[in-house]
Design a protein around this motif. Structure first.
Motif, PDB file in Angstrom:
ATOM      1  N   LEU A 258       0.776  -1.211   0.060  1.00 48.34           N
ATOM      2  CA  LEU A 258      -0.067   0.045   0.113  1.00 48.34           C
ATOM      3  C   LEU A 258       0.988   1.350   0.049  1.00 48.34           C
ATOM      4  O   LEU A 258       0.629   2.218  -0.976  1.00 48.34           O
ATOM      5  CB  LEU A 258      -1.110  -0.018   1.188  1.00 48.34           C
TER       6      LEU A 258
ATOM      7  N   ILE B 180      -4.869   3.123   3.834  1.00 48.40           N
ATOM      8  CA  ILE B 180      -5.975   3.016   2.580  1.00 48.40           C
ATOM      9  C   ILE B 180      -6.484   4.350   2.511  1.00 48.40           C
ATOM     10  O   ILE B 180      -6.943   5.017   1.657  1.00 48.40           O
ATOM     11  CB  ILE B 180      -6.831   1.844   2.953  1.00 48.40           C
TER      12      ILE B 180
ATOM     13  N   LEU C 241      -8.210  -3.548  -4.206  1.00 48.57           N
ATOM     14  CA  LEU C 241      -7.683  -4.598  -3.159  1.00 48.57           C
ATOM     15  C   LEU C 241      -8.698  -5.772  -3.275  1.00 48.57           C
ATOM     16  O   LEU C 241     -10.020  -5.343  -2.982  1.00 48.57           O
ATOM     17  CB  LEU C 241      -7.715  -3.920  -1.819  1.00 48.57           C
TER      18      LEU C 241
ATOM     19  N   SER D 112       1.019   4.175  -2.883  1.00 52.79           N
ATOM     20  CA  SER D 112       0.781   5.482  -2.641  1.00 52.79           C
ATOM     21  C   SER D 112       2.032   6.656  -3.316  1.00 52.79           C
ATOM     22  O   SER D 112       1.654   7.469  -3.889  1.00 52.79           O
ATOM     23  CB  SER D 112       0.690   5.592  -1.035  1.00 52.79           C
TER      24      SER D 112
ATOM     25  N   VAL E 226      -9.119   4.220  -4.111  1.00 50.63           N
ATOM     26  CA  VAL E 226      -8.860   2.677  -3.510  1.00 50.63           C
ATOM     27  C   VAL E 226     -10.201   1.866  -3.842  1.00 50.63           C
ATOM     28  O   VAL E 226     -11.283   2.595  -2.982  1.00 50.63           O
ATOM     29  CB  VAL E 226      -8.586   2.641  -2.078  1.00 50.63           C
TER      30      VAL E 226
ATOM     31  N   MET F 154      -4.560   7.178   1.227  1.00 48.43           N
ATOM     32  CA  MET F 154      -4.076   6.910   0.003  1.00 48.43           C
ATOM     33  C   MET F 154      -4.486   8.156  -0.991  1.00 48.43           C
ATOM     34  O   MET F 154      -5.562   8.516  -1.154  1.00 48.43           O
ATOM     35  CB  MET F 154      -4.519   5.926  -0.767  1.00 48.43           C
TER      36      MET F 154
END
Length: 264
Positions: free
Chosen positions: A41, A97, A55, A45, A104, A100
């Motif tokens: 992750l 998450i 994901l 990013s 996502v 980000m």
């Protein structure tokens, strides 16, 4: 495609797909998988070539949450690791998450429980297969919520419904999840991967700098006052108004053509 045992990553059309890959264990979360996921992750990013992230899980499950076999083994050995995993792994993963700077999408291909469900809740959009379901299973093992679920779930469904789902540990099927606002859409199992990729590719081709600011402003507004929201909006517009993507969008509108966004 890069294969690292418990985690798979693949890139296409500006989209990085991150796949939890312990299908025989319903993608339950070991220390190794949590560390690999966090690293993946963070890499997504910071990589300018990645403009959206999907994901998902391998096999029949999205993620069953904590691997309890590993967990109980550490508890029985007196290892303090089980008590550290929230601050060492789950909290950083959810921050990665939520924070980000690009969209996502959780492609929920099957059961999502505990931390696995929380990861999906932390995503910006959730596309669920018909066979998917969600379970806040923490109470079943004598624990409270973690992985940001107390923050994300009630923002999706409200305090009362979040309390019900956590206290009763009730499984929510895909169609009910859609009616509650837990997921963005439900598609047949066979169409999930294609739909998630198409949605992510559409976002990846968009003004990703704008998306990052939209995510930030929504977070500020959810936590703060009207004045906080107005200030965040003003700051975002000041930055976005000078971007190449904004100029491109305006010029494309005047010229009656499709804009070509570069994420700058």
């Amino acid at each position: 495609m890069t294969t690292e045992d418990v985690l798979l990553t693949a890139d296409a059309d500006g989209v990085r797909t991150v796949t939890l890959n312990r299908p025989k264990a319903y993608n339950s979360l070991t220390v190794e998988l949590k560390e690999r996921l966090l690293a993946a992750l963070r890499e997504a990013s910071s990589d300018p070539a990645v403009r959206a992230v999907v994901l998902t899980g391998a096999g029949k499950a999205f993620c069953a949450g904590q691997d309890l076999k590993e967990h109980v083994g550490l508890l029985q050995a007196g290892d303090p690791a089980p008590l550290r995993t929230v601050q060492d792994h789950y909290n950083p993963i959810v921050r990665a998450i939520v924070e980000m700077p690009k969209p996502v999408i959780a492609a929920v291909n099957g059961p999502a429980a505990g931390a696995g469900a929380a990861f999906a809740y932390a995503a910006d959009l959730r596309v669920a297969a018909s066979s998917a379901n969600f379970l806040m299973a923490f109470a079943n093992v004598g624990l409270g919520p973690d992985s940001g679920a107390s923050w994300t779930l009630q923002r999706l469904v409200g305090y009362g419904r979040a309390a019900e789902l956590m206290l009763l540990a009730r499984t929510v099927g895909a169609e009910e999840a859609l009616s509650l606002g837990l997921v963005t859409e439900v598609v047949p199992d066979a169409e999930l991967a294609g739909r998630a990729q198409a949605l992510a590719a559409k976002l990846a081709a968009g003004p990703t700098v704008s998306y990052a600011k939209i995510k930030h402003v929504l977070t500020v507004a959810a936590e703060g006052s009207l004045e906080d929201a107005l200030a965040a909006e003003d700051a975002a517009q000041t930055v976005l108004g000078s971007t190449a993507d904004h100029r491109e969008a305006v010029e494309a509108f005047v010229a009656k053509r499709k804009p070509d966004f570069q994420g700058k």
